[in-house]
Write a protein that holds these residues in place. Structure first.
Motif: not given
Lengths: 383, 383
Positions: A302, A305-308, B253, B289-291, B312
């Motif tokens: 991870r 970033g968050m866009a995956w 996460g 997964i947001y954190g 994400g």
């Protein structure tokens, strides 16, 4: 309606008992005449794909595999570890037919016009149970092959060709413009490489060996990264940056490769950003896992970033999602390019009995790119 | 246009140098008068959310953190390990303002009617840089709070409330009917629990401690699983089967939890199947997964068929995706239920300088549910 006695024919069956014992055998099965909308196909060619091995062997411990019986009626036995029996619960004590796809000649047909029209035709078929001398199924499930096509040429019309086309179709529908593919020297990978070349799509091929790299390049692939090379991380980063690929199809599944691909995509995306964001780029990066050559856990660090997103990808639900008309277009392309883009090459043709020899099992269970088996259930075994 | 001299005010800045040195300090900054469409807000309340800590500390090695300077002008220093500097490249040598959201009073306004209308109003704001005595931003970015609302009550209008509402909205848009939430005793988790109770949505709350379980139950939650319990796996499987949840939001996460949730969802889905498929169920199972409470790798054992996805999830792109009108509806609900569903509770209110004391840092870096800090940048520090 036929008054002839129902024919019997050999069918391969895989059974996992409640005790954990695996038993693969050839069973003399009675085939009733086809229903009105059905045909009976004499299967003459059926590939052993990696996707067949799961049903064939279940979660067996490979070190326990033995072959008993006779050369003509071998019986493969093995043991599923207790810890893995949970995943087998849905199939316990059911002798299951195996073989996703194949091709052969329609030898009996029901009375509907669609069924009758196929009598004597060479057809490709999908739907399980193809490791058998006969297979009865709905006429609408048959793909009629052009005159002059041998069953061996049409044996692999579905799984690999439609999966490769499905990857490209997924790319287009989800707004990506280039692709990454792992285990790229496989039969499927070579097809995908030819599709991408024909369609002008940039494809990053990831392989594990020097000879696989050469195989793909000799077939026309331009971007090939070798994961065994000391420069792999840098090679992959450059290939992904150059192509702008934000979508990968991964046959490996386990280990860090999926995450490495996402990380390389993110590096390329961040390099195009003009302002820092601690959440990384907003470019969506997708890896679909469609195989499990490495059965170990997928490890995602991870750091991208968050866009995956990482997820499973499977052909049948994909075809259902895109609808009958779109799926038919893909099938037609397979037929049109069967001897070029979608040509499969086999290293061994075996009978049902030969497919269950220790020697064969050891070879195709490796799932390497050097061996590709074709089963001809109507080929007589040596005695 | 104002002829008064531009005011100066304290602003917290986080700097990571090319050498890897982290420096967090309070900087006297000049604030020019707002542009026509802008307002200047005197920030009186800004929460320290887990999502602020990434920007505040970067990838610093926490064991290297020290606090120098004076009690009124503390300077936090630390060192980012060389191996992690790659991920910091986008921010190197830029002293960045911090603080995602806050609330305060509009003390200056540009000449546009929208800006003028806010003069003197108490507003909630989001957009970074809220750990500062003043913040100038577009009038359209302000959420006017109802008369009688104190800044402290409106400080957390965005991040947690909109994330919680975004989870429920995602559930509806992606066709799921129930939810799983990890780290469920957090401020955000408590809000989500209240939303689900109000909206009649079944929510499986996963917590780590007995007291968190009790906290949630006392707030009205009915389904709470404790991951420290020896019966956790069975409890989770039952809760997921009972609720039919096929979507989870995970703040942790790292580790195996995301995979455990998928596995439990698959067991529930397979139990409803009538025919065995070695590809597992066709029910799509999603974990967002947001954190990153656990920074270690996410380990996915992939024992849950092929219909799954882990990815994400981030608030801002989600709000952009659903569009301005839908996002506005969510914001309005936050304002309407600010003192009930979306009430936040803080354990400490600190000045900017106090927020940088060793004691404070140790407390809020734990990201536990027992501590929740509110910064009041205009509160005078003790001398």
């Amino acid at each position: 309606m036929s008054l002839a006695p129902a024919p019997t024919a050999l069918q391969l069956r895989s059974l996992i008992k409640g005790s954990g014992e695996l038993e693969i055998s050839l069973v003399e099965t009675t085939f009733p005449p086809p229903g009105d909308d059905e045909v009976t196909v004499r299967i003459e060619a059926s590939p052993i794909n990696p996707s067949d091995l799961g049903l064939l062997f279940g979660a067996v411990d490979p070190t326990t595999l033995t072959v008993a019986g006779t050369p003509e009626r071998p019986v493969v036995k093995g043991k599923v570890p207790d810890a893995l029996m949970g995943a087998m619960m849905g199939r316990v004590d059911q002798p299951l037919p195996v073989g996703n796809e194949g091709a052969g000649v329609v030898v009996a047909a029901g009375k509907s016009p669609a069924a009758q029209a196929l009598l004597g035709a060479t057809v490709a078929v999908m739907g399980g149970g193809m490791y058998a001398q006969l297979r009865t199924l709905r006429a609408s499930m048959c793909l009629r092959l052009p005159d002059g096509t041998r069953p061996a040429e049409g044996a692999s019309c579905f799984v690999n060709p439609l999966t490769a086309l499905g990857m490209v179709e997924t790319m287009r529908r989800e707004g990506h413009t280039a692709l990454v593919h792992t285990a790229a020297a496989s039969n499927l990978g070579q097809m995908l490489s030819r599709i991408c070349e024909n369609d002008g799509i940039q494809l990053v091929n990831i392989v594990r060996k020097k000879e696989q790299e050469e195989l793909l390049r000799s077939g026309g692939a331009t971007v090939v990264c070798n994961s065994s090379s000391p420069t792999f991380a840098a090679d992959l980063a450059k290939a992904i940056a150059d192509t702008g690929a934000t979508l990968a199809f991964d046959a490996v599944g386990g280990g860090k490769l999926a995450g490495q691909i996402l990380a390389a995509m993110e590096v390329a995306a961040v390099a195009r950003m003009t302002e820092y964001s601690r959440y990384g780029s907003t470019v969506h990066k997708q890896v679909y896992i469609y195989g499990g050559l490495d059965r170990g856990p997928t490890e995602l660090s991870r750091t991208y970033g968050m866009a995956w997103s990482v997820g499973g990808w499977l052909l049948t639900p994909f075809l259902q999602k895109i609808g009958a008309a779109a799926a038919q277009k893909l099938r037609q392309r397979v037929v049109d390019e069967l001897k070029t883009t979608f040509a499969s090459h086999y290293t061994r043709v075996v009978s049902l009995a030969e497919a269950l020899s220790s020697d064969s099992i050891a070879a195709y269970r490796k799932m390497g790119t050097s061996e590709k088996f074709l089963v001809n259930p109507n080929r007589s075994s040596p005695t």
